[in-house]
Design an enzyme around this catalytic site. Structure first.
Site, mmCIF file in Angstrom:
data_model
loop_
_atom_site.group_PDB
_atom_site.id
_atom_site.type_symbol
_atom_site.label_atom_id
_atom_site.label_comp_id
_atom_site.label_asym_id
_atom_site.label_seq_id
_atom_site.Cartn_x
_atom_site.Cartn_y
_atom_site.Cartn_z
ATOM 1 N N GLN A 30 0.818 -1.215 0.000
ATOM 2 C CA GLN A 30 0.000 0.000 0.000
ATOM 3 C C GLN A 30 0.850 1.264 0.000
ATOM 4 O O GLN A 30 2.059 1.232 0.235
ATOM 5 C CB GLN A 30 -0.899 0.007 1.245
ATOM 6 C CG GLN A 30 -0.122 -0.114 2.548
ATOM 7 C CD GLN A 30 -0.908 -0.759 3.669
ATOM 8 O OE1 GLN A 30 -2.126 -0.712 3.669
ATOM 9 N NE2 GLN A 30 -0.233 -1.368 4.625
ATOM 10 N N ASP A 85 0.820 0.906 13.597
ATOM 11 C CA ASP A 85 1.286 2.160 14.231
ATOM 12 C C ASP A 85 1.708 1.954 15.673
ATOM 13 O O ASP A 85 2.326 2.835 16.278
ATOM 14 C CB ASP A 85 0.198 3.239 14.142
ATOM 15 C CG ASP A 85 -1.147 2.732 14.625
ATOM 16 O OD1 ASP A 85 -1.262 2.412 15.817
ATOM 17 O OD2 ASP A 85 -2.077 2.624 13.804
ATOM 18 N N GLU A 105 1.552 -8.284 11.786
ATOM 19 C CA GLU A 105 1.311 -7.157 10.866
ATOM 20 C C GLU A 105 1.875 -7.554 9.508
ATOM 21 O O GLU A 105 3.027 -7.966 9.418
ATOM 22 C CB GLU A 105 1.983 -5.898 11.434
ATOM 23 C CG GLU A 105 2.172 -4.751 10.460
ATOM 24 C CD GLU A 105 0.879 -4.172 9.902
ATOM 25 O OE1 GLU A 105 0.016 -3.740 10.690
ATOM 26 O OE2 GLU A 105 0.739 -4.155 8.659
ATOM 27 N N ASP A 136 1.167 -12.622 7.286
ATOM 28 C CA ASP A 136 -0.249 -12.468 6.950
ATOM 29 C C ASP A 136 -1.082 -13.010 8.120
ATOM 30 O O ASP A 136 -1.002 -14.193 8.459
ATOM 31 C CB ASP A 136 -0.508 -13.272 5.663
ATOM 32 C CG ASP A 136 -1.939 -13.128 5.180
ATOM 33 O OD1 ASP A 136 -2.839 -12.875 6.011
ATOM 34 O OD2 ASP A 136 -2.154 -13.259 3.966
ATOM 35 N N GLY A 137 -1.870 -12.134 8.711
ATOM 36 C CA GLY A 137 -2.673 -12.505 9.878
ATOM 37 C C GLY A 137 -3.640 -13.641 9.584
ATOM 38 O O GLY A 137 -3.933 -14.468 10.455
ATOM 39 N N ASP A 155 -7.175 -5.139 14.510
ATOM 40 C CA ASP A 155 -6.963 -3.721 14.238
ATOM 41 C C ASP A 155 -6.679 -3.541 12.759
ATOM 42 O O ASP A 155 -5.585 -3.130 12.360
ATOM 43 C CB ASP A 155 -5.784 -3.212 15.097
ATOM 44 C CG ASP A 155 -5.601 -1.713 14.990
ATOM 45 O OD1 ASP A 155 -6.417 -1.053 14.343
ATOM 46 O OD2 ASP A 155 -4.616 -1.205 15.566
ATOM 47 N N GLY A 156 -7.675 -3.889 11.960
ATOM 48 C CA GLY A 156 -7.461 -3.871 10.512
ATOM 49 C C GLY A 156 -7.887 -2.567 9.861
ATOM 50 O O GLY A 156 -8.323 -1.625 10.519
ATOM 51 N N ASP A 158 -10.194 -0.664 6.597
ATOM 52 C CA ASP A 158 -11.583 -0.800 6.162
ATOM 53 C C ASP A 158 -11.720 -2.041 5.265
ATOM 54 O O ASP A 158 -10.771 -2.410 4.575
ATOM 55 C CB ASP A 158 -12.001 0.443 5.351
ATOM 56 C CG ASP A 158 -11.961 1.701 6.195
ATOM 57 O OD1 ASP A 158 -12.471 1.673 7.328
ATOM 58 O OD2 ASP A 158 -11.418 2.715 5.718
ATOM 59 N N PRO A 162 -8.108 -4.941 -0.361
ATOM 60 C CA PRO A 162 -7.387 -6.012 0.339
ATOM 61 C C PRO A 162 -7.873 -6.235 1.779
ATOM 62 O O PRO A 162 -7.731 -7.318 2.334
ATOM 63 C CB PRO A 162 -5.938 -5.534 0.334
ATOM 64 C CG PRO A 162 -5.903 -4.197 -0.296
ATOM 65 C CD PRO A 162 -7.246 -3.862 -0.833
HETATM 66 N N1 SPD Z 1 -11.450 4.171 8.343
HETATM 67 C C1 SPD Z 1 -10.233 3.761 8.940
HETATM 68 C C2 SPD Z 1 -10.354 2.523 9.748
HETATM 69 C C3 SPD Z 1 -9.021 2.086 10.209
HETATM 70 C C4 SPD Z 1 -9.040 1.203 11.368
HETATM 71 N N2 SPD Z 1 -7.718 0.845 11.799
HETATM 72 C C5 SPD Z 1 -6.902 1.926 12.175
HETATM 73 C C6 SPD Z 1 -5.566 1.493 12.671
HETATM 74 C C7 SPD Z 1 -5.147 2.273 13.847
HETATM 75 N N3 SPD Z 1 -4.252 1.530 14.660
#
Ligand code: SPD
Length: 281
Positions: A30, A85, A105, A136-137, A155-156, A158, A162
Site C-alpha cells: 500500500q 502504528d 502485521e 499475513d494474519g 486492528d485492521g 476498512d 485487500p
Molecule cells: N477508516 C479507517 C479505519 C481504520 C481502522 N484501523 C486503524 C488502525 C489504527 N491503529
C-alpha cells in the site's frame, strides 16, 4: 497555498490541512503517508485513508483494547492482528497481567515508518513482552499451532479492497480457533452510519460463531462519520463485567476509557437495536 490530505469514503470527504509531509512511500502492499496536520498533529494515511493521528488516536486504541482486556479474566496471552502504528499494543501492554503480546502485521513498511515518525503513538515497541511478526494474519490464525490466546484484537483497515478478507466469516472462524475457551475477541467494526451493511453483516457473521456478540460505540474524529463501532465477541457472557478495580488503575493513563465509558459505550441507539432485531428474524 496550503496543502491538504483528504480521504474520500462512501460519498464523504474529510480533509486535513498539512504543514509538512514527513514520509511518503509505497510498500509491497500500500501507499504509506505520514504528515503533520494543523488540527490533529502527525497523522498516518494508508492508500489515502486516515488511520490515526496523534491528537485523536486514543479514542480508537483505548476503545479497541480495554473493553476486551478488562472483561477477560487475568489475560496473559494477547494477539493483535494489524495495528502497525503501535497504538493497540501500547494499550495492551498497560495491563500487568500480560505475559506475551503477539502482533501480526503484514506490512513491515508501516511499522518502520511509524517507528520513525510516530514514536509518540508507538511507545511500547521495546517492551520485552511484545513479539512483532511480519506475516499475513489470516495465514497465521488459520495455520498456527501455538498456544491459544486469552484476547484477540483485530486492528485492521476498512473492508475495502485487500482489507475485505479481514471481515470474512472464514477469518473470524480462524480467529476463534486461536482463542482459549471463554476468550474474548474485539474488532474495529466500522462506522454504523456510512458502512451500515458491513456493520450489521459483521454482527451476523460473529453471531454464527460466538454465543455473545456486542457492538459498542465511540467517537473517532478523523474517521468518516466520526462515530465508530467496535465489537466484543466471546462464548462467555461478560461484556459488562468490567473489572472496575483494574479499570480504575488504568484510568489515570487513559485519556478516554474508564469504567463508566465502558458501560455507556455498549448502550445501543434505536437504529442499532432495530437492525440487530432484524438479524434475528
Ligand atoms: N477508516 C479507517 C479505519 C481504520 C481502522 N484501523 C486503524 C488502525 C489504527 N491503529
Amino acid at each position: 497555498m496550503p496543502l491538504w490530505y483528504q480521504e474520500t469514503f462512501q460519498g464523504t470527504r474529510l480533509a486535513l490541512e498539512t504543514t509538512e509531509t514527513l514520509y511518503s512511500g509505497r510498500s509491497e502492499f500500500q501507499k504509506i503517508e505520514i504528515f503533520e496536520s494543523k488540527a490533529y498533529g502527525r497523522a498516518l494515511a494508508l492508500d489515502d485513508v486516515f488511520m490515526t493521528s496523534v491528537k485523536d488516536e486514543f479514542f480508537y486504541h483505548e476503545m479497541l483494547t480495554h473493553p476486551a482486556m478488562l472483561t477477560a479474566e487475568n489475560p496473559k496471552r494477547v494477539l493483535v492482528i494489524g495495528g502497525g502504528d503501535g497504538g493497540t499494543v501500547r494499550e495492551v501492554l498497560r495491563h500487568p497481567s500480560v505475559e506475551q503480546c503477539v502482533m501480526i502485521e503484514i506490512d513491515e513498511g508501516v511499522v518502520q515508518a511509524c517507528k520513525e515518525h510516530l514514536p509518540m503513538i508507538g511507545t511500547a515497541w521495546d517492551d520485552p513482552r511484545l513479539d512483532v511478526r511480519f506475516a499475513d494474519g489470516i495465514d497465521y490464525v488459520k495455520t498456527s499451532d501455538e498456544e491459544k490466546y486469552d484476547v484477540i484484537l483485530l486492528d485492521g483497515t476498512d473492508p475495502v479492497g485487500p482489507g475485505e478478507v479481514l471481515f470474512a466469516q472464514e477469518f473470524f472462524a480462524a480467529c476463534k480457533r486461536m482463542l482459549k475457551p471463554g476468550g474474548i475477541m474485539a474488532m474495529q467494526s466500522e462506522t454504523p452510519i456510512l458502512m451500515r451493511d458491513v456493520f450489521f453483516e459483521t454482527q451476523g457473521k460473529l453471531r454464527e460463531l460466538f454465543a455473545e456478540v456486542h457492538p459498542y460505540f465511540g467517537p473517532v474524529p478523523i474517521y468518516a462519520s466520526g462515530i465508530w463501532s467496535w465489537t466484543w465477541a466471546s462464548d462467555r457472557k461478560a461484556h459488562l463485567d468490567v473489572d472496575v478495580a483494574r479499570a480504575e488503575k488504568l484510568t489515570d493513563g487513559c485519556r478516554y476509557y474508564n469504567a463508566d465509558i465502558h458501560k455507556a459505550a455498549f448502550t445501543q441507539p434505536n437504529y442499532v437495536r432495530r437492525g440487530l432485531a432484524d438479524l434475528s428474524k
